[in-house]
Design an enzyme around this catalytic site. Sequence first.
Site, PDB file in Angstrom:
ATOM      1  NE  ARG A  54      -2.840   0.666   3.384  1.00 55.18           N
ATOM      2  CZ  ARG A  54      -2.115   0.951   4.483  1.00 55.18           C
ATOM      3  NH1 ARG A  54      -1.360   2.028   4.536  1.00 55.18           N
ATOM      4  NH2 ARG A  54      -2.151   0.140   5.518  1.00 55.18           N
ATOM      5  CE1 TYR A 106     -16.524  10.035 -16.168  1.00 56.57           C
ATOM      6  CE2 TYR A 106     -16.035  10.153 -13.830  1.00 56.57           C
ATOM      7  CZ  TYR A 106     -16.391   9.421 -14.946  1.00 56.57           C
ATOM      8  OH  TYR A 106     -16.599   8.077 -14.820  1.00 56.57           O
ATOM      9  CG  ASP A 178      -9.427  14.943 -15.395  1.00 53.95           C
ATOM     10  OD1 ASP A 178      -8.856  14.321 -16.312  1.00 53.95           O
ATOM     11  OD2 ASP A 178     -10.342  14.446 -14.702  1.00 53.95           O
ATOM     12  CE  LYS A 203     -12.353   6.658 -18.151  1.00 52.15           C
ATOM     13  NZ  LYS A 203     -12.724   7.959 -17.625  1.00 52.15           N
TER      14      LYS A 203
HETATM   15  C1  LIG Z   1     -13.252   8.496 -16.365  1.00 50.51           C
HETATM   16  C2  LIG Z   1     -12.879   9.823 -15.887  1.00 50.51           C
HETATM   17  C3  LIG Z   1     -12.619  10.069 -14.536  1.00 50.51           C
HETATM   18  C4  LIG Z   1     -12.791   8.997 -13.477  1.00 50.51           C
HETATM   19  O1  LIG Z   1     -11.863   7.982 -13.626  1.00 50.51           O
HETATM   20  P1  LIG Z   1     -12.124   6.436 -13.177  1.00 50.51           P
HETATM   21  O2  LIG Z   1     -10.872   5.767 -13.575  1.00 50.51           O
HETATM   22  O3  LIG Z   1     -13.344   5.973 -13.902  1.00 50.51           O
HETATM   23  O4  LIG Z   1     -12.354   6.459 -11.704  1.00 50.51           O
HETATM   24  C5  LIG Z   1     -12.229  11.343 -14.165  1.00 50.51           C
HETATM   25  N1  LIG Z   1     -12.116  12.337 -15.073  1.00 50.51           N
HETATM   26  C6  LIG Z   1     -12.362  12.137 -16.383  1.00 50.51           C
HETATM   27  C7  LIG Z   1     -12.212  13.276 -17.332  1.00 50.51           C
HETATM   28  C8  LIG Z   1     -12.763  10.888 -16.839  1.00 50.51           C
HETATM   29  O5  LIG Z   1     -13.028  10.698 -18.139  1.00 50.51           O
END
Ligand SMILES: *Cc1c(COP(=O)(O)O)cnc(C)c1O
Length: 400
Positions: A54, A106, A178, A203
Amino acid sequence: MTTTTDKHPGVATRAVRAGIESDTQHGAVVPPLHLSSNYAFAGFGEPREYDYTRSGNPTRDALGDALTALEGGKRAVVTSSGMAALNVLVQLLEPGDLFVVPHDCYGGTFRLYEALGRKGNFEVAFVDQTDDRAPRAACARGPKLILTETPSNPLLRIVDIARVAELAKQCGALYAVDNTFLSPALQQPISLGADVVIHSTTKYINGHSDVVGGALVAASDELGEELGWWANCIGATGAPFDSFLTLRGIRTLKVRIAQHEASASLLAHVLDEQEGVDRVYYPGLETHPGHDIAVRQQSGFGGMISFEIAGGAEAARVFCDSLEYFSLAESLGGVESLVCHPPTMTHSSVNEAALARAGIRQNIVRLSVGLEDSDDLVADVLGALAAARQATSLKTVAVA
Ligand SMILES: *Cc1c(COP(=O)(O)O)cnc(C)c1O
């Protein structure tokens, strides 16, 4: 931790070479997968570099080093999801601190910050950052932290990162971006003034739709250390096997993104000319309101497209159901093409008033353009559009 940021080789070189030949035990070319949850002390009172997974794990660190190199940061914290990264970020806040968040962020981000704001963990202001007034007004209130998401989801609005970074500096706020929608292959927010970059590595970074993961990359060692302390504290760090797969995905990031973008750009231009398509949202189109900023701060326009289809939610439903090569699914950035209806899927946790404020209508469709042959993708989209046109015009006739 070693970084390769000193020399700044190209993105593909950094993505491919990170951690290669770093194994000192056997000389493994690819960094080995260390699944062990714990590590033996060398002797009494003699801890080694790692003690408990962890807190630290060699495979997770290999991924963190790759992300650090790609984003041009100082230290990365690898988390179990993008949401975990966004949750680690707000551990920096105290009750009463003001946090400025995009009004069209998001859906999961909106849900988390709205709920934590309601509990009094901090004060949250959802603000349109695409024009100057709202961020300036928010800055006058002395925020502690500002978050930007650009391009935004699902409307692909573009925020000028350098301009918000300047504002953040003036008002003494930390600035987080982000960068999930583009990945460091197309945008590097730290070079534009951000203090920390957030990723859902689920992603484009992993890119194969087989891992849920996240990361924070800090521009300074101090901030990276503070975020890492919190990630360990609350148990948000990522699993070794996930880290191994994500690092494997990163190797091909640049070539994947290039092909995602080539097909997305083709599809956006084709869609823009079709009857039955009201509006196409793609930063690569010159008519996109954020096009000029995108040209300035991005090195490409990415693989995501949204558009509004004539005929409302029913047309959107028929379109989604008629596609052969786009799976109706959440998420984005994988090798396979996906279609999504944001109001009933990714943004179903956002209430109607907030959807309206963000400009997300019921007839919107979002495409994550994958790596199938682009001719097949174009033919598929045109076929589904024709089906949607036919279904909705038949309905009008039947009603008349
Ligand atoms: C998918 C996404 C998240 C969240 O991520 P997870 O891996 O699903 O927890 C946050 N910000 C954006 C822009 C996203 O597309």
